[in-house]
Design a protein around this motif. Structure first.
Motif, PDB file in Angstrom:
ATOM      1  N   TRP A  20       0.814  -1.222   0.000  1.00 42.04           N
ATOM      2  CA  TRP A  20       0.000   0.000   0.000  1.00 42.04           C
ATOM      3  C   TRP A  20       0.843   1.265   0.000  1.00 42.04           C
ATOM      4  N   MET A  21       2.152   1.136  -0.169  1.00 41.09           N
ATOM      5  CA  MET A  21       2.963   2.339  -0.360  1.00 41.09           C
ATOM      6  C   MET A  21       2.901   2.825  -1.813  1.00 41.09           C
ATOM      7  N   MET A  22       2.380   1.979  -2.684  1.00 36.58           N
ATOM      8  CA  MET A  22       2.313   2.359  -4.097  1.00 36.58           C
ATOM      9  C   MET A  22       1.513   3.639  -4.341  1.00 36.58           C
ATOM     10  N   PRO A  23       0.328   3.835  -3.714  1.00 34.29           N
ATOM     11  CA  PRO A  23      -0.388   5.094  -3.965  1.00 34.29           C
ATOM     12  C   PRO A  23       0.458   6.325  -3.637  1.00 34.29           C
ATOM     13  N   ALA A  24       1.211   6.281  -2.546  1.00 34.51           N
ATOM     14  CA  ALA A  24       2.070   7.429  -2.212  1.00 34.51           C
ATOM     15  C   ALA A  24       3.253   7.510  -3.179  1.00 34.51           C
ATOM     16  N   TRP A  25       3.815   6.354  -3.520  1.00 33.59           N
ATOM     17  CA  TRP A  25       4.958   6.338  -4.442  1.00 33.59           C
ATOM     18  C   TRP A  25       4.579   7.015  -5.760  1.00 33.59           C
ATOM     19  N   LEU A  26       3.397   6.691  -6.275  1.00 30.42           N
ATOM     20  CA  LEU A  26       2.955   7.267  -7.551  1.00 30.42           C
ATOM     21  C   LEU A  26       2.821   8.781  -7.460  1.00 30.42           C
ATOM     22  N   ARG A  27       2.295   9.295  -6.330  1.00 31.44           N
ATOM     23  CA  ARG A  27       2.149  10.753  -6.179  1.00 31.44           C
ATOM     24  C   ARG A  27       3.500  11.426  -5.984  1.00 31.44           C
ATOM     25  N   VAL A  28       4.407  10.768  -5.273  1.00 31.27           N
ATOM     26  CA  VAL A  28       5.736  11.359  -5.112  1.00 31.27           C
ATOM     27  C   VAL A  28       6.438  11.408  -6.470  1.00 31.27           C
ATOM     28  N   MET A  29       6.316  10.341  -7.244  1.00 33.14           N
ATOM     29  CA  MET A  29       6.919  10.339  -8.586  1.00 33.14           C
ATOM     30  C   MET A  29       6.400  11.528  -9.395  1.00 33.14           C
ATOM     31  N   GLY A  30       5.094  11.773  -9.313  1.00 32.85           N
ATOM     32  CA  GLY A  30       4.523  12.911 -10.019  1.00 32.85           C
ATOM     33  C   GLY A  30       5.094  14.234  -9.532  1.00 32.85           C
ATOM     34  N   ALA A  31       5.336  14.320  -8.228  1.00 32.86           N
ATOM     35  CA  ALA A  31       5.802  15.587  -7.650  1.00 32.86           C
ATOM     36  C   ALA A  31       7.277  15.836  -7.943  1.00 32.86           C
ATOM     37  N   VAL A  32       8.095  14.800  -7.881  1.00 29.82           N
ATOM     38  CA  VAL A  32       9.537  15.023  -8.081  1.00 29.82           C
ATOM     39  C   VAL A  32       9.938  14.842  -9.549  1.00 29.82           C
ATOM     40  N   GLY A  33       9.016  14.327 -10.363  1.00 28.17           N
ATOM     41  CA  GLY A  33       9.265  14.252 -11.797  1.00 28.17           C
ATOM     42  C   GLY A  33      10.214  13.158 -12.226  1.00 28.17           C
ATOM     43  N   THR A  34      10.426  12.185 -11.373  1.00 31.64           N
ATOM     44  CA  THR A  34      11.306  11.065 -11.708  1.00 31.64           C
ATOM     45  C   THR A  34      10.928   9.875 -10.830  1.00 31.64           C
ATOM     46  N   ALA A  35      11.206   8.674 -11.347  1.00 34.79           N
ATOM     47  CA  ALA A  35      11.019   7.471 -10.531  1.00 34.79           C
ATOM     48  C   ALA A  35      12.275   7.148  -9.734  1.00 34.79           C
ATOM     49  N   SER A  36      13.304   7.945  -9.943  1.00 37.28           N
ATOM     50  CA  SER A  36      14.590   7.650  -9.291  1.00 37.28           C
ATOM     51  C   SER A  36      14.660   8.292  -7.911  1.00 37.28           C
ATOM     52  N   PHE A  37      13.844   7.743  -7.014  1.00 38.02           N
ATOM     53  CA  PHE A  37      13.862   8.173  -5.611  1.00 38.02           C
ATOM     54  C   PHE A  37      13.542   6.942  -4.781  1.00 38.02           C
ATOM     55  N   ASN A  38      13.788   7.028  -3.498  1.00 37.18           N
ATOM     56  CA  ASN A  38      13.436   5.915  -2.616  1.00 37.18           C
ATOM     57  C   ASN A  38      12.942   6.462  -1.288  1.00 37.18           C
ATOM     58  N   TRP A  39      12.252   5.616  -0.552  1.00 37.19           N
ATOM     59  CA  TRP A  39      11.850   5.916   0.816  1.00 37.19           C
ATOM     60  C   TRP A  39      13.014   5.596   1.744  1.00 37.19           C
ATOM     61  N   LYS A  40      13.173   6.421   2.751  1.00 34.89           N
ATOM     62  CA  LYS A  40      14.135   6.103   3.813  1.00 34.89           C
ATOM     63  C   LYS A  40      13.410   6.287   5.134  1.00 34.89           C
ATOM     64  N   VAL A  41      13.551   5.311   5.997  1.00 36.18           N
ATOM     65  CA  VAL A  41      12.998   5.443   7.352  1.00 36.18           C
ATOM     66  C   VAL A  41      14.065   6.120   8.201  1.00 36.18           C
ATOM     67  N   VAL A  42      13.811   7.381   8.606  1.00 37.32           N
ATOM     68  CA  VAL A  42      14.785   8.100   9.420  1.00 37.32           C
ATOM     69  C   VAL A  42      14.380   7.953  10.883  1.00 37.32           C
TER      70      VAL A  42
END
Lengths: 222, 222
Positions: free
Chosen positions: B198-220
């Motif tokens: 269920w992280m996919m819905p957020a992943w898709l919106r982040v991709m739209g916002a940053v304009g690339t699929a080349s990002f990842n989640w990091k748990v800080v």
């Protein structure tokens, strides 16, 4: 800035306290101020934050250009209807509604289920109920303490804003910066709130794995 | 190690190529090897990776202790049934099934919807269909290139493992480390795959916002 924080729980207290410390004129909204003040835990918190007043939802919301929804998603629509006053949706017209709720159903145990269907979100429900309000979804992806004190983490991570009104997102982003959030990512229109509301299932599992709610998501890029 | 990578798309190619470079004995599984090789794009990739063989799903899976499901979640159960061979689920018995699928329904446009209900997951469906397989959900939270080359990001971020068998998760974690993933978070049993799917819905919106699929989640954390 006059800010109404609706909700007296952990999220409401954390944000109301910090926003007041930052110099904002904060009123906390609750269903019944007398019964809220009769609760020992809230009374103790209020004694430590004398600048923060307590009012009904309607009383808190009326004078404030920014209304923070710090209630559970399952009561959000009811609370915002009260905050809007007798006139219905019109009472929030032109106001920035910072929606930090998550709608969670604990009736089947833990972890809870997300209440909104995946092609909708609490934020959109709020926007539909109050078409003239400027709804901005934010801060629902981290625990209350870190909303108000991101500096607790060596790296504060990323927070998100979703909303249809660019100026409202600009104001909210400014407040987030004041709180110490250095990486604020604008996801787009209010429908992008679906993304962040559906991060809760992963957030709950990560909390279980790391043994603390004191973590945040960070979007790491090139 | 003998590794079967099921799927010839971007995810299959990225992982098969990198695992082969790392010295593993990699066979890619496909429905019909002849028609896959007839595709110019795959043939070009295969020419650059002569050590990687191509076989049917069943042929690829049979000799390998580790089977990587790099197919779309909407065909995963069918593909794994083929990989298990005529004997049904028994053909994957004792094997580690590294499930990196996402089940997405594009029939209503973009962004797609998640196909599994929130109280289930593709990973659990695979585990139920193949009770003797050791299913580990992982790597479904980032784009194909970053699965295989996390060093592209200055900070590679966090990847997750979910599964019921600790030894299988240990083996998968070792493979993830070989790929360059330095922060591997064990979320718990196979039901925790619901969180990452269920992280996919957020992943898709982040991709739209940053304009690339080349990002990842990091748990800080702290």
């Amino acid at each position: 800035m006059k800010i109404a924080v609706l909700g007296t729980g952990m999220v409401g207290q954390a944000l109301a306290g910090r926003l007041s410390e930052l110099g904002h004129d904060v009123v906390v909204g609750t269903r019944d101020p007398a019964s809220t003040l009769a609760k020992e835990e809230y009374a103790a918190w209020a004694a430590e934050h004398p600048a923060v007043r307590l009012a009904t939802f309607a009383g808190a919301g009326a004078p404030a250009p920014v209304v923070v929804n710090a209630t559970s998603g399952v009561v959000t629509l009811d609370v915002l209807a009260q905050a809007a006053g007798a006139g219905g949706g019109s009472g929030l017209g032109g106001k920035i509604v910072m929606d930090i709720s998550n709608g969670l159903d604990f009736s089947r145990g833990f972890p809870p289920l997300v209440t909104a269907p995946q092609d909708d979100s609490i934020a959109e429900q709020v926007q539909r109920a109050h078409p003239d309000a400027l709804v901005v979804k934010t801060l629902n992806t981290l625990t209350a303490e870190l909303m108000a004190h991101p500096e607790v983490l060596a790296d504060p991570g990323t927070v998100f804003v979703s909303g249809d009104d660019p100026d409202a997102k600009h104001v909210v982003t400014g407040l987030l910066h004041q709180l110490g959030h250095t990486d604020v990512l604008d996801l787009g229109d209010i429908t992008t709130a679906r993304g962040v509301e559906w991060m809760m299932p992963a957030w709950l599992r990560v909390m279980g794995a790391v043994g603390t709610a004191s973590f945040n998501w960070k979007v790491v890029r090139g």
